[in-house]
Design an enzyme around this catalytic site. Structure first.
Site, PDB file in Angstrom:
ATOM      1  N   ASP A  58      -1.463 -14.476  -8.551  1.00 23.08           N
ATOM      2  CA  ASP A  58      -1.620 -14.525  -7.097  1.00 23.08           C
ATOM      3  C   ASP A  58      -0.303 -15.027  -6.476  1.00 23.08           C
ATOM      4  OD1 ASP A  58      -2.405 -15.151  -4.480  1.00 23.08           O
ATOM      5  OD2 ASP A  58      -4.397 -15.798  -5.122  1.00 23.08           O
ATOM      6  N   THR A  99      -3.286 -14.104   2.125  1.00 22.28           N
ATOM      7  CA  THR A  99      -2.284 -13.356   1.333  1.00 22.28           C
ATOM      8  C   THR A  99      -1.085 -12.957   2.180  1.00 22.28           C
ATOM      9  OG1 THR A  99      -3.775 -12.569  -0.362  1.00 22.28           O
ATOM     10  CG2 THR A  99      -1.893 -11.159   0.117  1.00 22.28           C
ATOM     11  N   THR A 133       4.978  -2.885   7.979  1.00 21.79           N
ATOM     12  CA  THR A 133       4.309  -1.733   8.572  1.00 21.79           C
ATOM     13  C   THR A 133       4.774  -1.476  10.004  1.00 21.79           C
ATOM     14  OG1 THR A 133       2.132  -0.968   9.302  1.00 21.79           O
ATOM     15  CG2 THR A 133       2.417  -3.318   9.166  1.00 21.79           C
ATOM     16  N   ASP A 134       4.591  -0.244  10.457  1.00 22.11           N
ATOM     17  CA  ASP A 134       4.883   0.074  11.864  1.00 22.11           C
ATOM     18  C   ASP A 134       3.845  -0.543  12.810  1.00 22.11           C
ATOM     19  OD1 ASP A 134       2.730   1.729  11.233  1.00 22.11           O
ATOM     20  OD2 ASP A 134       3.649   3.587  11.933  1.00 22.11           O
ATOM     21  N   ASN A 188       2.237   5.477   8.230  1.00 23.96           N
ATOM     22  CA  ASN A 188       1.119   5.748   7.300  1.00 23.96           C
ATOM     23  C   ASN A 188       1.561   6.543   6.088  1.00 23.96           C
ATOM     24  OD1 ASN A 188      -0.220   5.162   9.897  1.00 23.96           O
ATOM     25  ND2 ASN A 188      -2.068   5.625   8.720  1.00 23.96           N
ATOM     26  N   ARG A 223      -1.082   9.326  14.126  1.00 32.00           N
ATOM     27  CA  ARG A 223      -0.363   8.576  13.100  1.00 32.00           C
ATOM     28  C   ARG A 223       0.821   9.437  12.639  1.00 32.00           C
ATOM     29  NH1 ARG A 223      -3.116   5.422  15.130  1.00 32.00           N
ATOM     30  NH2 ARG A 223      -4.538   3.869  14.255  1.00 32.00           N
ATOM     31  N   ASN A 258      -5.669  12.528  14.223  1.00 26.01           N
ATOM     32  CA  ASN A 258      -6.548  12.419  13.050  1.00 26.01           C
ATOM     33  C   ASN A 258      -7.373  13.682  12.831  1.00 26.01           C
ATOM     34  OD1 ASN A 258      -5.631   9.837  12.591  1.00 26.01           O
ATOM     35  ND2 ASN A 258      -7.302   8.849  13.728  1.00 26.01           N
ATOM     36  N   GLY A 293     -10.541  -2.042  18.869  1.00 30.37           N
ATOM     37  CA  GLY A 293      -9.104  -2.234  19.123  1.00 30.37           C
ATOM     38  C   GLY A 293      -8.233  -1.144  18.526  1.00 30.37           C
TER      39      GLY A 293
HETATM   40  P1  NAD Z   1      -3.034  -1.733  -1.358  1.00 33.48           P
HETATM   41  O1  NAD Z   1      -4.125  -2.434  -0.640  1.00 33.48           O
HETATM   42  O2  NAD Z   1      -3.313  -0.415  -1.995  1.00 33.48           O
HETATM   43  O3  NAD Z   1      -2.435  -2.674  -2.510  1.00 33.48           O
HETATM   44  C1  NAD Z   1      -2.212  -4.039  -2.332  1.00 33.48           C
HETATM   45  C2  NAD Z   1      -2.027  -4.668  -3.716  1.00 33.48           C
HETATM   46  O4  NAD Z   1      -1.738  -6.070  -3.518  1.00 33.48           O
HETATM   47  C3  NAD Z   1      -3.270  -4.589  -4.598  1.00 33.48           C
HETATM   48  O5  NAD Z   1      -2.917  -4.177  -5.898  1.00 33.48           O
HETATM   49  C4  NAD Z   1      -3.794  -6.025  -4.612  1.00 33.48           C
HETATM   50  O6  NAD Z   1      -4.491  -6.366  -5.800  1.00 33.48           O
HETATM   51  C5  NAD Z   1      -2.519  -6.825  -4.448  1.00 33.48           C
HETATM   52  N1  NAD Z   1      -2.736  -8.163  -3.888  1.00 33.48           N
HETATM   53  C6  NAD Z   1      -3.504  -8.491  -2.806  1.00 33.48           C
HETATM   54  N2  NAD Z   1      -3.470  -9.813  -2.613  1.00 33.48           N
HETATM   55  C7  NAD Z   1      -2.633 -10.337  -3.560  1.00 33.48           C
HETATM   56  C8  NAD Z   1      -2.178 -11.645  -3.850  1.00 33.48           C
HETATM   57  N3  NAD Z   1      -2.584 -12.704  -3.125  1.00 33.48           N
HETATM   58  N4  NAD Z   1      -1.339 -11.819  -4.890  1.00 33.48           N
HETATM   59  C9  NAD Z   1      -0.915 -10.751  -5.639  1.00 33.48           C
HETATM   60  N5  NAD Z   1      -1.329  -9.493  -5.412  1.00 33.48           N
HETATM   61  C10 NAD Z   1      -2.176  -9.283  -4.378  1.00 33.48           C
HETATM   62  O7  NAD Z   1      -1.848  -1.615  -0.322  1.00 33.48           O
HETATM   63  P2  NAD Z   1      -0.742  -0.484  -0.148  1.00 33.48           P
HETATM   64  O8  NAD Z   1      -1.271   0.574   0.726  1.00 33.48           O
HETATM   65  O9  NAD Z   1      -0.190  -0.153  -1.483  1.00 33.48           O
HETATM   66  O10 NAD Z   1       0.347  -1.289   0.707  1.00 33.48           O
HETATM   67  C11 NAD Z   1       1.370  -2.049   0.056  1.00 33.48           C
HETATM   68  C12 NAD Z   1       2.207  -2.735   1.116  1.00 33.48           C
HETATM   69  O11 NAD Z   1       2.769  -1.758   1.979  1.00 33.48           O
HETATM   70  C13 NAD Z   1       1.417  -3.684   2.014  1.00 33.48           C
HETATM   71  O12 NAD Z   1       2.206  -4.805   2.260  1.00 33.48           O
HETATM   72  C14 NAD Z   1       1.178  -2.893   3.288  1.00 33.48           C
HETATM   73  O13 NAD Z   1       1.092  -3.743   4.400  1.00 33.48           O
HETATM   74  C15 NAD Z   1       2.444  -2.055   3.337  1.00 33.48           C
HETATM   75  N6  NAD Z   1       2.319  -0.758   4.022  1.00 33.48           N
HETATM   76  C16 NAD Z   1       1.329   0.114   3.694  1.00 33.48           C
HETATM   77  C17 NAD Z   1       1.270   1.364   4.311  1.00 33.48           C
HETATM   78  C18 NAD Z   1       0.196   2.366   3.964  1.00 33.48           C
HETATM   79  O14 NAD Z   1       0.084   3.386   4.641  1.00 33.48           O
HETATM   80  N7  NAD Z   1      -0.597   2.156   2.929  1.00 33.48           N
HETATM   81  C19 NAD Z   1       2.221   1.698   5.269  1.00 33.48           C
HETATM   82  C20 NAD Z   1       3.229   0.772   5.594  1.00 33.48           C
HETATM   83  C21 NAD Z   1       3.271  -0.454   4.954  1.00 33.48           C
HETATM   84  O1  DAU Z   2       0.752   2.594   9.902  1.00 30.19           O
HETATM   85  C1  DAU Z   2       0.819   1.996   8.651  1.00 30.19           C
HETATM   86  C2  DAU Z   2      -0.559   1.524   8.243  1.00 30.19           C
HETATM   87  O2  DAU Z   2      -1.300   2.685   7.891  1.00 30.19           O
HETATM   88  C3  DAU Z   2      -0.523   0.538   7.088  1.00 30.19           C
HETATM   89  O3  DAU Z   2       0.138  -0.621   7.504  1.00 30.19           O
HETATM   90  C4  DAU Z   2      -1.943   0.188   6.636  1.00 30.19           C
HETATM   91  O4  DAU Z   2      -1.898  -0.648   5.506  1.00 30.19           O
HETATM   92  C5  DAU Z   2      -2.665   1.478   6.278  1.00 30.19           C
HETATM   93  O5  DAU Z   2      -3.999   1.193   5.930  1.00 30.19           O
HETATM   94  C6  DAU Z   2      -2.629   2.460   7.459  1.00 30.19           C
HETATM   95  O6  DAU Z   2      -3.430   1.961   8.555  1.00 30.19           O
HETATM   96  P1  DAU Z   2      -4.384   2.922   9.413  1.00 30.19           P
HETATM   97  O7  DAU Z   2      -5.455   2.110  10.019  1.00 30.19           O
HETATM   98  O8  DAU Z   2      -3.593   3.800  10.305  1.00 30.19           O
HETATM   99  O9  DAU Z   2      -4.958   3.851   8.203  1.00 30.19           O
HETATM  100  P2  DAU Z   2      -6.423   4.408   7.888  1.00 30.19           P
HETATM  101  O10 DAU Z   2      -6.278   5.385   6.756  1.00 30.19           O
HETATM  102  O11 DAU Z   2      -7.435   3.343   7.752  1.00 30.19           O
HETATM  103  O12 DAU Z   2      -6.761   5.238   9.211  1.00 30.19           O
HETATM  104  C7  DAU Z   2      -5.926   6.291   9.670  1.00 30.19           C
HETATM  105  C8  DAU Z   2      -6.490   6.783  10.987  1.00 30.19           C
HETATM  106  O13 DAU Z   2      -7.727   7.441  10.742  1.00 30.19           O
HETATM  107  C9  DAU Z   2      -6.806   5.668  11.971  1.00 30.19           C
HETATM  108  O14 DAU Z   2      -6.526   6.119  13.286  1.00 30.19           O
HETATM  109  C10 DAU Z   2      -8.305   5.444  11.796  1.00 30.19           C
HETATM  110  C11 DAU Z   2      -8.808   6.816  11.434  1.00 30.19           C
HETATM  111  N1  DAU Z   2      -9.970   6.862  10.535  1.00 30.19           N
HETATM  112  C12 DAU Z   2      -9.931   6.136   9.385  1.00 30.19           C
HETATM  113  C13 DAU Z   2     -10.981   6.145   8.509  1.00 30.19           C
HETATM  114  C14 DAU Z   2     -10.956   5.337   7.238  1.00 30.19           C
HETATM  115  C15 DAU Z   2     -11.060   7.670  10.835  1.00 30.19           C
HETATM  116  O15 DAU Z   2     -11.092   8.356  11.885  1.00 30.19           O
HETATM  117  N2  DAU Z   2     -12.101   7.698   9.973  1.00 30.19           N
HETATM  118  C16 DAU Z   2     -12.130   6.959   8.813  1.00 30.19           C
HETATM  119  O16 DAU Z   2     -13.143   7.017   8.055  1.00 30.19           O
END
Ligand code: NAD
Ligand code: DAU
Length: 357
Positions: A58, A99, A133-134, A188, A223, A258, A293
């Site tokens: 952790d 975290t 993130t954005d 995203n 997005r 979306n 929100g």
């Molecule tokens: P994810 O949720 O898939 O993975 C997060 C990982 O962090 C998991 O493996 C989890 O077990 C680990 N984790 C959580 N808490 C922890 C802790 N306290 N100590 C150690 N490990 C821990 O997330 P992701 O989508 O891979 O995103 C990774 C990073 O990128 C995040 O910081 C997120 O904010 C950022 N990000 C994600 C997106 C996206 O679209 N997914 C876009 C921009 C930025």
């Molecule tokens: O912009 C970067 C971010 O993108 C990251 O920082 C986050 O970790 C990542 O989860 C993602 O956030 P979003 O909220 O944009 O992603 P999500 O896939 O949850 O949703 C994408 C869009 O789709 C959002 O406008 C919500 C919508 N949505 C999502 C789900 C899960 C739906 O309409 N239906 C759904 O079931």
């Protein structure tokens, strides 16, 4: 040479590690708490690679992080570890605060201690790269200019507020202590190994399972989608060429509503795996209650990373989404284990002697 990756069993971290091991000969120490989002099955292809050292830990555990830094003396830390799902942060934000804020702070303290104890040469080359993130910039109107690095932070969800907070701490450790930090703010991501709670893998999974395809509100939220391996290449670029203390926005120039994303997914699935009754997957689309929100639009101006560091994405949305749908169709065992929860037993089943340290 070694790098330390946190959160490497998550979606982007796992892709990053596999890409890193494919492209370099450097070791990766991967510290992951294995929350519900941490999936070691995603790392199956590199689990036996001696250059991948997995630690089930952790980032809030300061003693552990100190000892890992002492033992492995990484030249860089890349902090992916986070609670990442906006909907979960609306229901309960506690883990996000712990975290994303306290965890990042704890890691910064360990990194600073380690950096201060390093030699002059090691100090010069060390980097702490924070993956953000954005969403920290808030929401845009339809005609607003895309987010640039000079935009004010205006986070709207508990998730984005916790990420914004961590970004400020990273900045403060640079301004106050001189810790050599870099921050990336990405749009995203989509691609292989994404947990099927996020829009794209959820829609693919629900579609072929014959379930509803839930669209929040009117589905016109926008997005900016980026293929995950393009995010990984951007992080590598910032790590090697980024200017200390700077933030870099990363995006795919793929703004889409979306509903359009979901229609594209349905059309690809109609072509690759047509339904036996001859109807379209689009018939499963269901408009549901909106997210609280809900940010209306994100868009990234990635001029800085393109002009200053020479990074550009390789995939268009058309090519990346095709690869992604194909990957999910070809990796139904991974999807099945992830949705059933059995991925959590993967380590026990595959490594009876225990591969984690
Ligand atoms: P994810 O949720 O898939 O993975 C997060 C990982 O962090 C998991 O493996 C989890 O077990 C680990 N984790 C959580 N808490 C922890 C802790 N306290 N100590 C150690 N490990 C821990 O997330 P992701 O989508 O891979 O995103 C990774 C990073 O990128 C995040 O910081 C997120 O904010 C950022 N990000 C994600 C997106 C996206 O679209 N997914 C876009 C921009 C930025
Ligand atoms: O912009 C970067 C971010 O993108 C990251 O920082 C986050 O970790 C990542 O989860 C993602 O956030 P979003 O909220 O944009 O992603 P999500 O896939 O949850 O949703 C994408 C869009 O789709 C959002 O406008 C919500 C919508 N949505 C999502 C789900 C899960 C739906 O309409 N239906 C759904 O079931």
């Amino acid at each position: 040479m070694t790098i330390l990756v946190t959160g490497g069993a998550g979606f982007i971290g796992a892709n990053y590690i596999m890409d890193w091991l494919r492209l370099t000969d450097e070791c990766v120490v991967n510290v992951d708490k294995l929350t519900y989002a941490g999936n070691l099955e995603s790392l199956e292809s590199v689990f036996d690679d001696p250059r991948h050292i997995f630690v089930n830990g952790d980032i809030l555990d300061a003693e552990l992080m100190d000892s890992i830094l002492q033992e492995h003396t990484p030249r860089a830390i890349i902090n992916f570890a986070a609670e990442s799902h906006v909907d979960r942060s609306i229901h309960a934000a506690g883990d996000f605060i712990q975290t994303n804020i306290v965890g990042t702070y704890t890691l910064l303290e360990s990194a600073l201690k380690f950096w201060n104890s390093s030699s002059v040469k090691e100090k010069e080359s060390f980097r702490f790269l924070h993956v953000s993130t954005d969403e920290v910039y808030g929401s845009l109107g339809r005609n607003d200019a895309p987010f640039s690095e000079t935009n004010q932070y205006k986070p709207n969800s508990p998730y984005s507020a916790s990420k914004a907070s961590s970004d400020h701490l990273v900045r403060a450790f640079y301004q106050t202590h001189g810790l050599p930090v870099l921050t990336t703010n990405c749009s995203n991501n989509y691609g292989p190994y994404q947990f099927p709670e996020k829009l794209i893998p959820l829609i693919i999974h629900n579609a072929i399972s014959g379930e509803q395809l839930p669209i929040y509100g009117d589905g016109k939220q926008i997005r900016d989608w980026l293929y995950v391996l393009d995010h990984c290449s951007a992080i590598r670029t910032v790590l090697s060429k980024g200017a200390l203390g700077e933030m870099y926005n990363i995006g795919g120039k793929n703004e889409m509503e979306n509903i359009s994303v979901v229609n594209v997914l349905c059309d690809i699935l109609d072509a690759l795996q047509p339904k036996t009754d001859g109807t379209s997957y689009r018939d499963q689309i269901t408009f549901v209650e909106d997210r609280l929100g809900h940010d209306r639009r994100y868009a990234i101006d990635s001029t800085k990373i393109e002009k200053e560091l020479g990074w550009n994405p390789s995939e268009t949305f058309e090519s990346g989404i095709q690869l992604t749908v194909q990957w999910y169709l070809e990796n139904q065992t991974w999807v099945e284990h992830t949705t059933s929860g059995s991925y959590r037993n993967w380590i026990k089943k595959n490594y009876s002697t225990g591969a984690t340290t």
